[in-house]
Design an enzyme around this catalytic site. Structure first.
Site, short mmCIF file in Angstrom:
data_model
loop_
_atom_site.label_atom_id
_atom_site.label_comp_id
_atom_site.label_asym_id
_atom_site.label_seq_id
_atom_site.Cartn_x
_atom_site.Cartn_y
_atom_site.Cartn_z
N SER A 1 -1.87 4.40 2.99
CA SER A 1 -1.02 5.51 2.62
C SER A 1 -1.71 6.59 1.78
O SER A 1 -1.15 7.68 1.63
CB SER A 1 0.20 4.98 1.86
N SER B 1 -4.07 0.46 1.19
CA SER B 1 -3.93 1.93 1.20
C SER B 1 -5.07 2.72 0.58
O SER B 1 -5.11 3.94 0.71
CB SER B 1 -2.63 2.32 0.53
N LYS C 1 -3.50 10.95 -6.08
CA LYS C 1 -2.42 10.63 -5.15
C LYS C 1 -1.07 10.98 -5.78
O LYS C 1 -0.88 10.77 -6.99
CB LYS C 1 -2.48 9.13 -4.81
N1 GLN Z 1 -0.12 -0.02 5.15
C1 GLN Z 1 0.46 -0.92 4.22
C2 GLN Z 1 1.95 -0.72 4.16
O1 GLN Z 1 2.40 0.08 4.89
C3 GLN Z 1 -0.16 -0.77 2.88
C4 GLN Z 1 0.47 0.21 2.02
C5 GLN Z 1 -0.19 0.35 0.70
O2 GLN Z 1 -1.22 -0.26 0.44
N2 GLN Z 1 0.42 1.15 -0.14
O3 GLN Z 1 2.63 -1.37 3.43
#
Ligand code: GLN
Length: 472
Positions: free
Chosen positions: A153, A177, A78
């Site tokens: 994400s 994410s 990532k």
């Molecule tokens: N979807 C969640 C957010 O937008 C989780 C993001 C993440 O785990 N980095 O914060």
């Protein structure tokens, strides 16, 4: 079968037995990327040296050197995890020109284990998002259905594995994410116990919630990567050691908790039924399925979005866009204006929204009402889980309320935030949880199931996951 379709376990075997070379394996992945990445857009940067690295591995293999845990295995990383010499953008224009000056601890460990990095994957900007649509480098598409999101994400990390661009990947999980995109792309994704994996070299979103973890095709592969990257690191004072307990679990009399608050209106029927099917099969094998209550679930998302934004607003204060962006601001009169312009142009809308929310909830006068209150709720959420774990060994829930949704379907932030409802509480409690594929909807979209374990009991999660993997 193409080599890029192999699991890590299979590829390790093939390399060891010299059935194919590492160059062939890496070439196969690069070919898939060439064929399909244009439409999927899983990568921000491709590692041009991957094939040279593969050549080196082949040399070592031919010289009879012993293979390490991940020798010659092509992985994707990532783009918020630093790999020395490669660009690291966190999906943001403000870091468009940032070349990582050192390796994150997880990268050091993967390199030592022999892994090859095929590229850096696309992601929602600064890991804020649940769909992959928030990247400054274009959205990522779900390999199962190009009109749908891969989740986020860690959008590119999941899409890349599902599209056979690599054999496994690393993502980061602050509120879901790793698990949510794994569920949307039919993969296994682990969010380790808080501290199990060093965060040194991870571009921080919310430091008390962030964890790095693997995304793979099988549970065994997930375990292989986790074993390599876990462990205490002096560069991250929150990191801890997790001993390998080799917890062999007996399915007979294993107590599995089902939180009633997770099976509510709004949960997709097909997901609900699939989970029920799995539970029935586990029960048939002697597991004890028990309803539990996680009473604070209703407040978890509000609590998560206050704490995450607060920490994010502090973590993102360091970005000025001066050294690492391509933004040009020749007309500004002073440093303040320069910062203002750079941050206005360098950050996307979701990032700005969260910085504003976070600074608001941390500001004098509102701190007690928002941040402090959220911290209290966080404690209650932790308590909910520890009470539940007095009664059961593991908890099973859906990973997501719906399967992968359509691109552009969730335009307002609230409906997007709601997709984290089953994953975010786990981060607040610091617990380990996995998402694993348990089948498909009628329209052939993957369905994921989440297993939550006690703090530091990743082993137990892996054991039950393997049992469920076998059920299909
Ligand atoms: N979807 C969640 C957010 O937008 C989780 C993001 C993440 O785990 N980095 O914060």
């Amino acid at each position: 079968m193409k080599l890029s379709q192999l699991t890590i376990e299979e590829a390790k075997n093939g390399l060891k037995k010299k059935i194919f070379s590492c160059q062939e394996l890496v070439k196969d992945c690069l070919n898939e990327i060439k064929k399909r990445n244009k439409e999927i857009n899983a990568f921000i940067t491709i590692n041009e040296k991957a094939i040279d690295e593969a050549r080196e591995v082949d040399k070592k293999i031919s010289q009879g050197e012993n293979l390490n845990e991940l020798t010659g295995i092509p992985l994707a990383i990532k783009d918020n995890i630093l790999v020395e010499g490669l660009r690291c953008t966190a999906g943001s224009k403000i870091l468009e020109n940032y070349i990582a000056p050192y390796d994150a601890t997880v990268i050091k460990k993967l390199k030592k284990a022999g892994a090859i990095f095929i590229g850096k994957t696309n992601m929602d900007e600064f890991a804020m998002g649940s769909s992959g649509e928030n990247s400054a480098f274009g959205l990522t598409r779900n390999p199962y259905d190009l009109n749908r999101v891969p989740g986020g994400s860690s959008s590119g990390s999941a899409a890349a594995v599902a599209a056979n661009f690599c054999l496994g990947s690393l993502g980061s999980d602050t509120g879901g994410s790793i698990r949510q995109p794994s569920a949307f792309c039919g993969l296994v994704g682990l969010k380790p116990s808080y501290g199990a994996v060093s965060r040194y070299g991870l571009i921080a979103l919310a430091s008390s919630l962030d964890q790095i973890g693997p995304i793979t095709k099988t549970v065994k592969d997930c375990q292989i990567i986790f074993e390599v990257i876990k462990g205490k690191d002096e560069m991250d004072s929150t990191s801890i050691n997790i001993e390998n307990k080799e917890l062999k679990i007996e399915i007979k009399n294993l107590k599995i908790g089902i939180p009633k608050q997770y099976f509510i209106k709004g949960l997709d029927e097909e997901i609900k039924n699939k989970i029920k099917e799995i539970l029935k099969k586990l029960e048939d094998q002697g597991a004890i399925i028990q309803e539990i209550s996680l009473a604070m679930t209703d407040y978890a998302l509000a609590c998560y979005y206050i704490i995450m934004s607060s920490e994010a607003s502090a973590n993102l204060a360091r970005y000025d866009g001066i050294r690492y962006s391509k933004i040009k601001n020749e007309k500004v009169k002073n440093v303040e204006e320069l910062y203002f312009e750079n941050r206005t142009k360098g950050f996307g809308i979701e990032v700005k929204r969260r910085i504003i929310l976070g600074t608001y909830s941390l500001s004098a006068g509102y701190y007690e009402a928002y941040y402090l209150k959220a911290m209290k709720v966080r404690n209650l959420i932790k308590k909910d889980f520890s009470e539940a774990f007095k009664k059961v060994d593991l908890i099973i829930t859906p990973t997501t309320p719906t399967p992968a949704f359509k691109i552009g379907e969730k335009l307002d932030p609230i409906s997007m935030y709601l997709s984290d409802i089953f994953t975010a509480p786990v981060n607040l409690a610091g617990l380990p949880a996995i998402s694993l594929p348990i089948g498909f909807t009628k329209s052939k979209l993957p369905i994921g199931c989440q297993i939550i374990g006690k703090y530091k009991e990743e082993d137990k999660i892996f054991e039950l996951s393997k049992i469920i993997e076998e059920l299909k």
